[in-house]
Design a protein around this motif. Structure first.
Motif, PDB file in Angstrom:
ATOM      1  N   UNK A  18      59.340  27.155  60.458  1.00 24.42           N
ATOM      2  CA  UNK A  18      59.820  25.933  59.852  1.00 24.42           C
ATOM      3  C   UNK A  18      59.914  26.091  58.343  1.00 24.42           C
ATOM      4  N   UNK A  19      60.841  25.369  57.742  1.00 27.20           N
ATOM      5  CA  UNK A  19      60.985  25.432  56.296  1.00 27.20           C
ATOM      6  C   UNK A  19      59.783  24.787  55.623  1.00 27.20           C
ATOM      7  N   UNK A  20      59.385  25.382  54.509  1.00 28.03           N
ATOM      8  CA  UNK A  20      58.286  24.826  53.748  1.00 28.03           C
ATOM      9  C   UNK A  20      58.665  23.532  53.062  1.00 28.03           C
ATOM     10  N   UNK A  21      57.675  22.824  52.568  1.00 30.81           N
ATOM     11  CA  UNK A  21      57.893  21.567  51.861  1.00 30.81           C
ATOM     12  C   UNK A  21      58.169  21.843  50.394  1.00 30.81           C
ATOM     13  N   UNK A  22      59.161  21.179  49.861  1.00 33.04           N
ATOM     14  CA  UNK A  22      59.500  21.329  48.443  1.00 33.04           C
ATOM     15  C   UNK A  22      59.151  20.033  47.723  1.00 33.04           C
ATOM     16  N   UNK A  23      58.240  20.130  46.756  1.00 33.10           N
ATOM     17  CA  UNK A  23      57.743  18.965  46.038  1.00 33.10           C
ATOM     18  C   UNK A  23      58.010  19.150  44.554  1.00 33.10           C
ATOM     19  N   UNK A  24      58.732  18.224  43.945  1.00 33.93           N
ATOM     20  CA  UNK A  24      58.965  18.274  42.508  1.00 33.93           C
ATOM     21  C   UNK A  24      57.931  17.395  41.813  1.00 33.93           C
ATOM     22  N   UNK A  25      57.343  17.920  40.746  1.00 32.76           N
ATOM     23  CA  UNK A  25      56.347  17.189  39.960  1.00 32.76           C
ATOM     24  C   UNK A  25      57.054  16.698  38.704  1.00 32.76           C
ATOM     25  N   UNK A  26      57.171  15.389  38.554  1.00 34.27           N
ATOM     26  CA  UNK A  26      58.025  14.833  37.509  1.00 34.27           C
ATOM     27  C   UNK A  26      57.396  13.588  36.902  1.00 34.27           C
ATOM     28  N   UNK A  27      58.071  13.035  35.878  1.00 36.13           N
ATOM     29  CA  UNK A  27      57.549  11.828  35.234  1.00 36.13           C
ATOM     30  C   UNK A  27      58.605  11.123  34.390  1.00 36.13           C
ATOM     31  N   UNK A  28      59.524  11.884  33.805  1.00 39.53           N
ATOM     32  CA  UNK A  28      60.449  11.334  32.820  1.00 39.53           C
ATOM     33  C   UNK A  28      59.943  11.593  31.418  1.00 39.53           C
ATOM     34  N   UNK A  38      50.915  20.520  38.166  1.00 34.90           N
ATOM     35  CA  UNK A  38      51.559  21.501  39.046  1.00 34.90           C
ATOM     36  C   UNK A  38      50.654  22.698  39.272  1.00 34.90           C
ATOM     37  N   UNK A  39      50.070  23.215  38.190  1.00 43.69           N
ATOM     38  CA  UNK A  39      49.208  24.392  38.300  1.00 43.69           C
ATOM     39  C   UNK A  39      47.987  24.105  39.168  1.00 43.69           C
ATOM     40  N   UNK A  40      47.315  22.997  38.915  1.00 45.19           N
ATOM     41  CA  UNK A  40      46.067  22.713  39.623  1.00 45.19           C
ATOM     42  C   UNK A  40      46.289  22.314  41.080  1.00 45.19           C
ATOM     43  N   UNK A  51      50.679  29.310  51.859  1.00 41.43           N
ATOM     44  CA  UNK A  51      51.530  30.142  50.998  1.00 41.43           C
ATOM     45  C   UNK A  51      52.258  29.215  50.036  1.00 41.43           C
ATOM     46  N   UNK A  52      52.003  29.388  48.737  1.00 42.55           N
ATOM     47  CA  UNK A  52      52.497  28.454  47.726  1.00 42.55           C
ATOM     48  C   UNK A  52      53.231  29.218  46.639  1.00 42.55           C
ATOM     49  N   UNK A  53      54.386  28.691  46.224  1.00 39.22           N
ATOM     50  CA  UNK A  53      55.086  29.229  45.060  1.00 39.22           C
ATOM     51  C   UNK A  53      55.323  28.087  44.082  1.00 39.22           C
ATOM     52  N   UNK A  54      55.018  28.346  42.811  1.00 40.00           N
ATOM     53  CA  UNK A  54      55.239  27.386  41.747  1.00 40.00           C
ATOM     54  C   UNK A  54      56.462  27.827  40.956  1.00 40.00           C
ATOM     55  N   UNK A 129      61.990  29.133  52.994  1.00 36.06           N
ATOM     56  CA  UNK A 129      61.913  29.953  54.206  1.00 36.06           C
ATOM     57  C   UNK A 129      60.708  30.884  54.185  1.00 36.06           C
ATOM     58  N   UNK A 130      60.154  31.121  52.993  1.00 38.73           N
ATOM     59  CA  UNK A 130      59.079  32.098  52.844  1.00 38.73           C
ATOM     60  C   UNK A 130      57.716  31.490  52.541  1.00 38.73           C
ATOM     61  N   UNK A 131      57.713  30.251  52.027  1.00 41.57           N
ATOM     62  CA  UNK A 131      56.465  29.636  51.595  1.00 41.57           C
ATOM     63  C   UNK A 131      56.244  28.307  52.305  1.00 41.57           C
ATOM     64  N   UNK A 132      54.959  27.943  52.428  1.00 38.59           N
ATOM     65  CA  UNK A 132      54.614  26.653  53.023  1.00 38.59           C
ATOM     66  C   UNK A 132      54.887  25.510  52.040  1.00 38.59           C
ATOM     67  N   UNK A 133      54.681  25.791  50.752  1.00 36.85           N
ATOM     68  CA  UNK A 133      54.883  24.777  49.718  1.00 36.85           C
ATOM     69  C   UNK A 133      55.612  25.390  48.530  1.00 36.85           C
ATOM     70  N   UNK A 134      56.652  24.703  48.088  1.00 33.09           N
ATOM     71  CA  UNK A 134      57.358  25.052  46.854  1.00 33.09           C
ATOM     72  C   UNK A 134      57.148  23.884  45.902  1.00 33.09           C
ATOM     73  N   UNK A 135      56.403  24.115  44.819  1.00 32.37           N
ATOM     74  CA  UNK A 135      56.161  23.079  43.812  1.00 32.37           C
ATOM     75  C   UNK A 135      56.997  23.385  42.576  1.00 32.37           C
ATOM     76  N   UNK A 136      57.790  22.403  42.156  1.00 34.65           N
ATOM     77  CA  UNK A 136      58.675  22.584  41.009  1.00 34.65           C
ATOM     78  C   UNK A 136      58.151  21.774  39.835  1.00 34.65           C
ATOM     79  N   UNK A 137      57.884  22.463  38.730  1.00 29.56           N
ATOM     80  CA  UNK A 137      57.460  21.814  37.496  1.00 29.56           C
ATOM     81  C   UNK A 137      58.708  21.332  36.761  1.00 29.56           C
ATOM     82  N   UNK A 138      58.911  20.017  36.762  1.00 31.88           N
ATOM     83  CA  UNK A 138      60.138  19.421  36.231  1.00 31.88           C
ATOM     84  C   UNK A 138      60.049  19.250  34.721  1.00 31.88           C
TER      85      UNK A 138
END
Length: 278
Positions: A18-28, A38-40, A51-54, A129-138
């Motif tokens: 299954x595809x991993x979850x992609x979460x963007x960390x944002x605020x404006x 994002x780091x913590x 498996x996590x990629x930032x 496709x490769x990671x369980x979580x993709x976190x994007x630092x916006x």
């Protein structure tokens, strides 16, 4: 005798495909702690075995590598990959403490407008496709950098400090995200003593405007600044209450922690202003 041989590894079961979850960390608003969050959160998620990629999407102003203490290991960045100047595996930097955590850094010398939005979405799809979580630092703001960062995400974490200007900017971002993503809230840099004296917004005050599911509350404490400057995420400190707060946030994301976020007893800022409690 039959010769011993190693059989190829079996294909991953369907649940691992299954595809991993992609979460963007944002605020404006800038300066509210998106990169530290994002780091913590990423470190805490990876510490569960995920498996996590930032991905640092703040092209031209990258800092995620410094907060993670990985700046000396960065050889390639996201634009190198998008423009075919480096392979993805060569650009991914392994964390030195948590093996299942990777970083894809941003460029320091390019501009946000240099990122092709469709190509960036394709890269995020490949990472999912490769990671369980993709976190994007916006990046801060709501221009092209923001549009690039959210294009591949189906979840968003709004980071908001208890300030009127931060709440207003966060509310604008919530409106832009709309219903296309599942959005949650982290209230960052809360000072309970100031809240108690009516000199800072409370968590309830913040969420009276934003009206989002509360993922966690992070206190404003010196240990966070110290850990950031040292490149050692506080989520890895078992003795830190703030580190524990980040670990609980990770648990709520994964679904293993169903507890409500702990919030210190607070007097309402608006209640103080208008002579009563809300």
């Amino acid at each position: 005798m039959h010769e011993l041989r190693e059989d190829p590894l079996p294909a991953a079961p369907p649940e691992r495909q299954r595809r991993g979850r992609c979460i963007v960390v944002t605020s404006g608003k800038g300066g509210v702690g998106k990169t530290t969050t994002t780091a913590n959160v990423g470190v805490a998620l990876a510490s569960t075995g995920a498996r996590v990629v930032l991905v640092d999407a703040d092209v031209g102003l990258r800092n995620l590598d410094i907060v993670l203490g990985l700046e000396a290991r960065v050889r390639h960045h996201v634009l190198d990959v998008l423009e075919g100047n480096a392979e993805l595996d060569d650009a991914l930097v392994s964390d030195k403490r948590v093996p299942s955590l990777k970083l894809l850094a941003a460029s320091q010398t390019r501009e946000k407008d240099d990122v092709d939005t469709a190509a960036f979405k394709g890269l995020i799809d490949k990472l999912r496709e490769r990671f369980d979580y993709v976190l994007i630092d916006c990046p801060a703001g709501i221009e092209m950098g923001f549009q690039n960062a959210i294009v591949g995400a189906d979840e968003a974490i709004i980071v908001c400090t208890p300030e009127v200007s931060a709440v207003r900017d966060a509310d604008r971002v919530v409106g832009l995200l709309g219903d296309r993503v599942k959005t949650t809230l982290i209230v960052n840099r809360l000072r309970p003593a100031l809240v108690k004296r009516g000199k800072m917004l409370s968590v309830d005050d913040v969420n009276a405007i934003l009206r989002l599911p509360l993922l966690g509350v992070i206190a404003d404490e010196p240990g966070v600044i110290v850990s950031t400057n040292k490149g050692e995420p506080i989520a890895l400190d078992p003795a830190s209450s703030t580190g524990e707060a980040y670990r609980k946030i990770a648990g709520r994301i994964v679904g293993t922690d169903t507890s409500a976020p702990e919030i210190p007893r607070e007097a309402s800022f608006f209640g103080k202003l208008f002579g009563g409690q809300r």
